[in-house]
Scaffold this active site. Sequence first.
Site, PDB file in Angstrom:
ATOM      1  N   CYS A 183      -4.925  10.223  -1.798  1.00  0.00           N
ATOM      2  CA  CYS A 183      -4.048   9.232  -1.133  1.00  0.00           C
ATOM      3  C   CYS A 183      -2.651   9.190  -1.718  1.00  0.00           C
ATOM      4  CB  CYS A 183      -4.608   7.819  -1.288  1.00  0.00           C
ATOM      5  SG  CYS A 183      -6.350   7.700  -1.135  1.00  0.00           S
ATOM      6  N   ASP A 207       0.808  -1.236   0.000  1.00  0.00           N
ATOM      7  CA  ASP A 207       0.000   0.000   0.000  1.00  0.00           C
ATOM      8  C   ASP A 207       0.834   1.276   0.000  1.00  0.00           C
ATOM      9  OD1 ASP A 207      -2.820  -0.736   0.006  1.00  0.00           O
ATOM     10  OD2 ASP A 207      -2.383  -1.766   1.891  1.00  0.00           O
ATOM     11  N   HIS A 241     -12.034   5.988   4.869  1.00  0.00           N
ATOM     12  CA  HIS A 241     -11.443   7.174   5.505  1.00  0.00           C
ATOM     13  C   HIS A 241     -12.390   8.375   5.437  1.00  0.00           C
ATOM     14  CE1 HIS A 241      -7.217   5.463   4.520  1.00  0.00           C
ATOM     15  NE2 HIS A 241      -7.365   5.437   5.821  1.00  0.00           N
ATOM     16  N   ARG A 272       1.061  -1.523   7.331  1.00  0.00           N
ATOM     17  CA  ARG A 272       1.496  -0.240   6.782  1.00  0.00           C
ATOM     18  C   ARG A 272       2.500   0.495   7.678  1.00  0.00           C
ATOM     19  NH1 ARG A 272      -2.711   3.103   3.556  1.00  0.00           N
ATOM     20  NH2 ARG A 272      -0.663   3.825   2.876  1.00  0.00           N
ATOM     21  N   ASP A 324      -1.288   8.543   3.784  1.00  0.00           N
ATOM     22  CA  ASP A 324      -1.627   7.962   5.086  1.00  0.00           C
ATOM     23  C   ASP A 324      -0.510   8.031   6.102  1.00  0.00           C
ATOM     24  OD1 ASP A 324      -4.282   7.290   4.472  1.00  0.00           O
ATOM     25  OD2 ASP A 324      -3.545   5.638   3.230  1.00  0.00           O
TER      26      ASP A 324
HETATM   27  C1  CIR Z   1      -5.486   0.637   2.726  1.00  0.00           C
HETATM   28  O1  CIR Z   1      -6.457  -0.061   2.980  1.00  0.00           O
HETATM   29  O2  CIR Z   1      -4.788   1.131   3.588  1.00  0.00           O
HETATM   30  C2  CIR Z   1      -5.154   0.867   1.277  1.00  0.00           C
HETATM   31  N1  CIR Z   1      -5.496  -0.290   0.512  1.00  0.00           N
HETATM   32  C3  CIR Z   1      -5.874   2.069   0.728  1.00  0.00           C
HETATM   33  C4  CIR Z   1      -5.448   3.342   1.382  1.00  0.00           C
HETATM   34  C5  CIR Z   1      -6.059   4.534   0.744  1.00  0.00           C
HETATM   35  N2  CIR Z   1      -5.580   5.719   1.336  1.00  0.00           N
HETATM   36  C6  CIR Z   1      -6.298   6.804   1.524  1.00  0.00           C
HETATM   37  O3  CIR Z   1      -7.497   6.825   1.262  1.00  0.00           O
HETATM   38  N3  CIR Z   1      -5.713   7.844   2.077  1.00  0.00           N
END
Ligand code: CIR
Length: 254
Positions: free
Chosen positions: A247, A60, A160, A85, A66
């Site tokens: 993101c 990710d 989110h 993560r 994030d």
């Molecule tokens: C997750 O689930 O952490 C990732 N597959 C997607 C993160 C997306 N990030 C965001 O919306 N800021």
Amino acid sequence: MLIAITREVSPSINQCELTFHEREPIDYERACRQHQQYVAALRQLGLQVQILPAERDLPDSVFVEDTALVLDECAIITRPGADSRTPEIDSIAKVLAPHRKLFHIQSPARVDGGDILCVGKNIYVGLSTRSDRHAIQRMQDYLGPYGYEVKGVTVTGCLHLKSAVTQVREDTLLINPAWVDEANFDGVKFIEVDPSEAYAANAVMIGQSLIYPTAFAKTQKRLEAAGISMVTVDADELAKAEGAVTCCSLIFKA
Ligand code: CIR
């Protein structure tokens, strides 16, 4: 001058975390092409883009948003809500250290940058599956001295807070009211997504313009009718990883 930090798509993107989406195959090459289009849009809007190399073992890691919150005065390195993560944050802290004084979210607090929406001195934090009240308290401790107020916001039905609401003008939020209550946000106007486009509330605001996905034509019309200009990008491949346009970058003043 604005800087954008991005990271190339990981070849292991198909092992990404998923919360609200069913797993479906992600075409890595197509995701890379779309990501390049996104970087081109950032450059078109005048940003200086720093592209970090792909992290083979961190599926990710393309979703750099994030890992940090970067403000004019300082930056906060997050403690992401998904354990897979956690290893993403160290390299981002190194990249941001020359630009800002850094604060770190410590255990047991958890927060993903995707849950953090800044509107002026108001910082809204989604109480999602990834972010909690411990983090809100820590953020208030760090940011209160700079005049920020950090508020928790209940968000349901999506990953989110910024899946549900983002800023599209100084005084206007683009929102899916099915996922977050407009009453949480004081002193702003709203543009609601078209009800058939649940995921359409995520836009990157850069000055007077947006980066916006091509997938949401009806909501795009609503934005255009409000006089908002945008650069559109195809983002549907990384959307399968539950990622949207905010993101994929960390944007801040040089
Ligand atoms: C997750 O689930 O952490 C990732 N597959 C997607 C993160 C997306 N990030 C965001 O919306 N800021």
